[in-house]
Write a protein that holds these residues in place. Structure first.
Motif, PDB file in Angstrom:
ATOM      1  N   VAL A 161      17.382   6.081  17.292  1.00 44.95           N
ATOM      2  CA  VAL A 161      18.385   5.246  16.612  1.00 44.95           C
ATOM      3  C   VAL A 161      17.691   4.171  15.782  1.00 44.95           C
ATOM      4  N   TYR A 162      16.633   3.589  16.312  1.00 42.84           N
ATOM      5  CA  TYR A 162      15.866   2.575  15.575  1.00 42.84           C
ATOM      6  C   TYR A 162      15.322   3.141  14.262  1.00 42.84           C
ATOM      7  N   PHE A 163      14.867   4.383  14.292  1.00 42.55           N
ATOM      8  CA  PHE A 163      14.326   4.994  13.073  1.00 42.55           C
ATOM      9  C   PHE A 163      15.408   5.324  12.060  1.00 42.55           C
ATOM     10  N   LYS A 164      16.574   5.727  12.546  1.00 42.98           N
ATOM     11  CA  LYS A 164      17.636   6.200  11.647  1.00 42.98           C
ATOM     12  C   LYS A 164      18.641   5.110  11.264  1.00 42.98           C
ATOM     13  N   ILE A 165      19.119   4.331  12.244  1.00 37.68           N
ATOM     14  CA  ILE A 165      20.143   3.305  12.008  1.00 37.68           C
ATOM     15  C   ILE A 165      19.725   2.047  12.772  1.00 37.68           C
ATOM     16  N   PRO A 166      18.816   1.257  12.238  1.00 37.92           N
ATOM     17  CA  PRO A 166      18.225   0.138  12.991  1.00 37.92           C
ATOM     18  C   PRO A 166      19.229  -0.872  13.548  1.00 37.92           C
ATOM     19  N   TYR A 167      20.337  -1.123  12.880  1.00 41.75           N
ATOM     20  CA  TYR A 167      21.274  -2.146  13.342  1.00 41.75           C
ATOM     21  C   TYR A 167      22.091  -1.703  14.555  1.00 41.75           C
ATOM     22  N   LEU A 168      21.967  -0.453  14.977  1.00 40.29           N
ATOM     23  CA  LEU A 168      22.683   0.022  16.167  1.00 40.29           C
ATOM     24  C   LEU A 168      21.782   0.163  17.401  1.00 40.29           C
ATOM     25  N   VAL A 169      20.601  -0.437  17.353  1.00 39.43           N
ATOM     26  CA  VAL A 169      19.664  -0.300  18.467  1.00 39.43           C
ATOM     27  C   VAL A 169      20.206  -0.920  19.754  1.00 39.43           C
ATOM     28  N   ILE A 170      20.763  -2.111  19.685  1.00 42.84           N
ATOM     29  CA  ILE A 170      21.262  -2.781  20.901  1.00 42.84           C
ATOM     30  C   ILE A 170      22.384  -1.969  21.556  1.00 42.84           C
ATOM     31  N   PRO A 171      23.407  -1.510  20.808  1.00 40.21           N
ATOM     32  CA  PRO A 171      24.408  -0.657  21.462  1.00 40.21           C
ATOM     33  C   PRO A 171      23.807   0.638  22.018  1.00 40.21           C
ATOM     34  N   ALA A 172      22.806   1.185  21.347  1.00 43.33           N
ATOM     35  CA  ALA A 172      22.165   2.411  21.832  1.00 43.33           C
ATOM     36  C   ALA A 172      21.429   2.158  23.143  1.00 43.33           C
ATOM     37  N   ILE A 173      20.790   1.025  23.264  1.00 48.62           N
ATOM     38  CA  ILE A 173      20.085   0.687  24.510  1.00 48.62           C
ATOM     39  C   ILE A 173      21.082   0.496  25.645  1.00 48.62           C
ATOM     40  N   ILE A 174      22.173  -0.207  25.378  1.00 40.44           N
ATOM     41  CA  ILE A 174      23.206  -0.419  26.401  1.00 40.44           C
ATOM     42  C   ILE A 174      23.803   0.918  26.839  1.00 40.44           C
ATOM     43  N   PHE A 175      24.113   1.760  25.868  1.00 44.78           N
ATOM     44  CA  PHE A 175      24.668   3.087  26.162  1.00 44.78           C
ATOM     45  C   PHE A 175      23.684   3.915  26.995  1.00 44.78           C
ATOM     46  N   THR A 176      22.416   3.899  26.611  1.00 44.67           N
ATOM     47  CA  THR A 176      21.393   4.673  27.327  1.00 44.67           C
ATOM     48  C   THR A 176      21.233   4.181  28.756  1.00 44.67           C
ATOM     49  N   LEU A 177      21.175   2.877  28.953  1.00 46.07           N
ATOM     50  CA  LEU A 177      21.028   2.336  30.309  1.00 46.07           C
ATOM     51  C   LEU A 177      22.241   2.665  31.181  1.00 46.07           C
ATOM     52  N   THR A 178      23.428   2.614  30.600  1.00 48.94           N
ATOM     53  CA  THR A 178      24.640   2.984  31.336  1.00 48.94           C
ATOM     54  C   THR A 178      24.596   4.449  31.734  1.00 48.94           C
ATOM     55  N   LEU A 179      24.217   5.302  30.803  1.00 51.65           N
ATOM     56  CA  LEU A 179      24.102   6.728  31.086  1.00 51.65           C
ATOM     57  C   LEU A 179      23.070   7.008  32.166  1.00 51.65           C
ATOM     58  N   LEU A 180      21.926   6.331  32.078  1.00 50.20           N
ATOM     59  CA  LEU A 180      20.877   6.513  33.087  1.00 50.20           C
ATOM     60  C   LEU A 180      21.378   6.130  34.469  1.00 50.20           C
ATOM     61  N   TYR A 181      22.088   5.034  34.551  1.00 56.77           N
ATOM     62  CA  TYR A 181      22.624   4.592  35.842  1.00 56.77           C
ATOM     63  C   TYR A 181      23.605   5.622  36.405  1.00 56.77           C
ATOM     64  N   LEU A 182      24.547   6.066  35.577  1.00 62.88           N
ATOM     65  CA  LEU A 182      25.558   7.011  36.057  1.00 62.88           C
ATOM     66  C   LEU A 182      24.951   8.343  36.462  1.00 62.88           C
ATOM     67  N   ILE A 183      24.023   8.842  35.660  1.00 58.52           N
ATOM     68  CA  ILE A 183      23.376  10.118  35.975  1.00 58.52           C
ATOM     69  C   ILE A 183      22.569   9.996  37.262  1.00 58.52           C
ATOM     70  N   SER A 184      21.801   8.934  37.371  1.00 58.78           N
ATOM     71  CA  SER A 184      20.978   8.747  38.563  1.00 58.78           C
ATOM     72  C   SER A 184      21.826   8.649  39.824  1.00 58.78           C
ATOM     73  N   LYS A 185      22.891   7.899  39.741  1.00 61.51           N
ATOM     74  CA  LYS A 185      23.773   7.709  40.892  1.00 61.51           C
ATOM     75  C   LYS A 185      24.383   9.044  41.318  1.00 61.51           C
ATOM     76  N   ASN A 186      24.890   9.811  40.361  1.00 57.39           N
ATOM     77  CA  ASN A 186      25.547  11.076  40.698  1.00 57.39           C
ATOM     78  C   ASN A 186      24.553  12.147  41.136  1.00 57.39           C
ATOM     79  N   LEU A 187      23.424  12.260  40.461  1.00 55.07           N
ATOM     80  CA  LEU A 187      22.463  13.297  40.825  1.00 55.07           C
ATOM     81  C   LEU A 187      21.807  13.037  42.167  1.00 55.07           C
ATOM     82  N   THR A 188      21.504  11.794  42.459  1.00 55.35           N
ATOM     83  CA  THR A 188      20.885  11.526  43.767  1.00 55.35           C
ATOM     84  C   THR A 188      21.870  11.809  44.900  1.00 55.35           C
TER      85      THR A 188
END
Length: 146
Positions: A111-138
């Motif tokens: 996202v930083y390479f393609k649309i730099p101004y959306l990096v913060i929402p992309a990081i928040i989205f990624t961290l949320t996804l990581l949390y949900l996936i980790s919680k469910n898979l474990t």
């Protein structure tokens, strides 16, 4: 071993391993495609972070794919729900999960390479996804009771 001799727990186990194998193949393919992208702009830190995340993702997913293929082959020979296969099972799950994490870590870089101004929402989205996936898979790993 014929299908009539397979226990319900083994059928569940076989299906879960097949799904991990399929997902690992897809993620490894996307990671490889990401490694072939030519990035013209961005800092060296971002380029290196992107490359490292994708390389780890691809390697871990290939490991998950290899071990899950071994487990599926072993299932045809004997029952693999006993404790001697536990290490292989957990190796498959954790390499799949870590590969998925690294792949998701690479997305904010993209996202930083393609649309730099959306990096913060992309990081928040990624961290949320990581949390949900980790919680469910474990929880799935713990419930599988291998």
């Amino acid at each position: 071993m014929s299908n009539s001799e397979i226990k319900p727990q083994e059928l569940y186990f076989q299906e879960v391993i097949r799904q991990v194998s399929s997902h690992s193949t897809i993620i490894a393919g996307f990671a490889f495609a990401g490694l072939t992208v030519d990035i013209d702009h961005g800092s060296d830190f971002a380029k290196n972070g992107f490359t490292i995340c994708l390389a780890f993702a691809m390697g871990l997913e290939i490991l998950a794919l290899s071990v899950s293929g071994f487990l599926l082959s072993a299932l045809k020979l004997n029952s693999i729900t006993n404790k001697k296969w536990k290490t292989h099972y957990y190796t498959t799950w954790w390499s799949y999960l870590m590969g998925l994490w690294f792949f998701l870590f690479s997305l904010p870089f993209l996202v930083y390479f393609k649309i730099p101004y959306l990096v913060i929402p992309a990081i928040i989205f990624t961290l949320t996804l990581l949390y949900l996936i980790s919680k469910n898979l474990t929880s799935i790993i713990k419930k599988s009771n291998v």
